[in-house]
Design a protein around this motif. Sequence first.
Motif, PDB file in Angstrom:
ATOM      1  N   GLY A  59     -24.271  -6.037  30.166  1.00 22.94           N
ATOM      2  CA  GLY A  59     -24.085  -5.656  28.769  1.00 22.94           C
ATOM      3  C   GLY A  59     -24.081  -6.849  27.845  1.00 22.94           C
ATOM      4  N   PRO A  60     -23.630  -6.634  26.629  1.00 25.20           N
ATOM      5  CA  PRO A  60     -23.105  -5.406  26.013  1.00 25.20           C
ATOM      6  C   PRO A  60     -24.140  -4.269  25.956  1.00 25.20           C
ATOM      7  CG  PRO A  60     -22.475  -7.330  24.720  1.00 25.20           C
ATOM      8  CD  PRO A  60     -23.495  -7.788  25.699  1.00 25.20           C
ATOM      9  N   LEU A 153     -29.237  -5.241  19.618  1.00 26.43           N
ATOM     10  CA  LEU A 153     -27.820  -4.955  19.853  1.00 26.43           C
ATOM     11  C   LEU A 153     -27.512  -4.644  21.317  1.00 26.43           C
ATOM     12  CD1 LEU A 153     -27.195  -2.672  16.735  1.00 26.43           C
ATOM     13  CD2 LEU A 153     -26.233  -4.950  17.091  1.00 26.43           C
ATOM     14  N   ASN A 154     -28.493  -4.203  22.058  1.00 26.39           N
ATOM     15  CA  ASN A 154     -28.268  -3.655  23.393  1.00 26.39           C
ATOM     16  C   ASN A 154     -28.890  -4.525  24.492  1.00 26.39           C
ATOM     17  OD1 ASN A 154     -27.743  -1.589  25.445  1.00 26.39           O
ATOM     18  ND2 ASN A 154     -29.946  -1.142  25.332  1.00 26.39           N
ATOM     19  N   ASP A 155     -28.271  -4.509  25.662  1.00 27.49           N
ATOM     20  CA  ASP A 155     -28.830  -5.116  26.866  1.00 27.49           C
ATOM     21  C   ASP A 155     -29.958  -4.224  27.371  1.00 27.49           C
ATOM     22  OD1 ASP A 155     -29.330  -6.361  29.298  1.00 27.49           O
ATOM     23  OD2 ASP A 155     -27.532  -5.522  30.269  1.00 27.49           O
ATOM     24  N   ILE A 156     -31.086  -4.278  26.673  1.00 27.95           N
ATOM     25  CA  ILE A 156     -32.174  -3.334  26.947  1.00 27.95           C
ATOM     26  C   ILE A 156     -32.795  -3.560  28.319  1.00 27.95           C
ATOM     27  CG2 ILE A 156     -33.964  -4.739  25.820  1.00 27.95           C
ATOM     28  CD1 ILE A 156     -35.136  -2.073  24.744  1.00 27.95           C
ATOM     29  N   ASN A 157     -32.768  -4.818  28.799  1.00 31.21           N
ATOM     30  CA  ASN A 157     -33.331  -5.108  30.117  1.00 31.21           C
ATOM     31  C   ASN A 157     -32.346  -4.822  31.247  1.00 31.21           C
ATOM     32  OD1 ASN A 157     -35.895  -5.969  29.170  1.00 31.21           O
ATOM     33  ND2 ASN A 157     -34.987  -7.920  28.565  1.00 31.21           N
ATOM     34  N   THR A 352     -21.506  -4.436  15.945  1.00 31.57           N
ATOM     35  CA  THR A 352     -21.751  -5.726  16.578  1.00 31.57           C
ATOM     36  C   THR A 352     -22.161  -5.478  18.016  1.00 31.57           C
ATOM     37  OG1 THR A 352     -20.094  -6.799  15.174  1.00 31.57           O
ATOM     38  CG2 THR A 352     -20.756  -7.970  17.178  1.00 31.57           C
ATOM     39  N   GLY A 353     -23.200  -6.179  18.466  1.00 39.22           N
ATOM     40  CA  GLY A 353     -23.715  -5.960  19.811  1.00 39.22           C
ATOM     41  C   GLY A 353     -23.849  -7.251  20.591  1.00 39.22           C
ATOM     42  N   VAL A 359     -24.975  -5.815  12.622  1.00 38.74           N
ATOM     43  CA  VAL A 359     -25.751  -5.023  11.673  1.00 38.74           C
ATOM     44  C   VAL A 359     -24.780  -4.265  10.775  1.00 38.74           C
ATOM     45  CG1 VAL A 359     -27.516  -3.259  11.370  1.00 38.74           C
ATOM     46  CG2 VAL A 359     -27.587  -4.751  13.379  1.00 38.74           C
ATOM     47  N   PRO A 360     -24.851  -4.473   9.460  1.00 38.83           N
ATOM     48  CA  PRO A 360     -23.930  -3.773   8.556  1.00 38.83           C
ATOM     49  C   PRO A 360     -24.376  -2.349   8.284  1.00 38.83           C
ATOM     50  CG  PRO A 360     -25.437  -5.117   7.279  1.00 38.83           C
ATOM     51  CD  PRO A 360     -25.772  -5.376   8.737  1.00 38.83           C
TER      52      PRO A 360
END
Length: 389
Positions: A59-60, A153-157, A352-353, A359-360
């Motif tokens: 993650g995150p 924002l994401n642990d896409i992998n 928050t990622g 990102v607001p």
Amino acid sequence: MTAYDPHLQTPSGKPRARAFGIPFDGTPGRFNAITDVPDVAVGYTTLISGDGPLVVGQGPVRTGVTTILPRPIGELAVPVFAGMFSGNGDGELTGSHLIDELGAFNFPVTITNTHSCGVSRDATLRWMQKTLPQSLDGAWALPVAGETYDGFLNDINGHHLGFEHVFAALDAAQNGPIEEGSVGGGTGMITFGFKAGSGTSSRRVAWNGEHFTIGCFVQSNFGARRNLVVRGIRTGVELAEPAIRDNTLRAEKSSIIAVIATDAPFMPHQMRRLAKRVPLGVALTGGYGYNTSGDIFLAFSTANPDAARGAPGKMAGAFYIPDADINPFFDAVVQSVEEAILNALVANEDMTGRDGNFVPALPKTWLTERFGLTERSGPGERFGDVAPR
């Protein structure tokens, strides 16, 4: 305390665009959602965990999956007439070749992040085999799955979306008012540099003494801040702040998947015509279809199930509204797409990622100052004062 109004709030109490008095064209359905189309259902699984530096596989996590069921569960094997259109093809919608060839698809639609699109597609097959085993007995299927990128924002992998998450979203699909914002496949998505994700809207259309519904669902993840337009107001200069905090020097990656549903009887070529009007609604918010933006749009009709199903050796017949009368439905598509995107922006909070990337949310104070409150809100009332259903 006012009664819950699904036009102003999501079921969990998040504000929708109309809660701030933002004016829109057209007449929305009861829930102002794609689920105003009879029998259409939407489900989510949302995955949020972890903070701090990215550790691939750990993650995150800021992701999820959205499911859209075009028919009741027992009828999901019955095709729906459909058409699709690629405004900019830097993205994926599985099953699109079949839709181009036959003008129809069956089974649920899923939308998730770019690197989990195959998982959601394959999980749909597994779920259908378990739920309606006869639908795959000696048959084959090509489920529709779409994607947008959430790697900022994401642990896409890390591939955190599993079959069980897709199963849960399919099982949770429901009619009525649905959540918006950072939920389902939209969890990690960004639009015009603000937190966005999942959004929906609908319009009622009168024709020949009958009323039909156009419903829209978007997974919104596109656009440059400088181009944002809210009902004709160019907001880029006014809303330069709050800004994204980028600790990873990301390359620009963006997309929007839009699904249009209707109970109006249209043929496949007309469904493609409806899908081709989606970019006009995107443009009303400031979307220009930039190079890396996968702008892919699907439209389907729940009408004419017998004709869509067909049967060997039997003549199939279908009723449809003539092209000469299609313009009000074009209006409804454009109107519902614009509002769905703004709902995805409004029904949201800061996020928050990975690596502290931030990102607001679209500032609610700006919305209040610009548009004021809805007439249904009394003195001093705000969206948070309305009790959800």
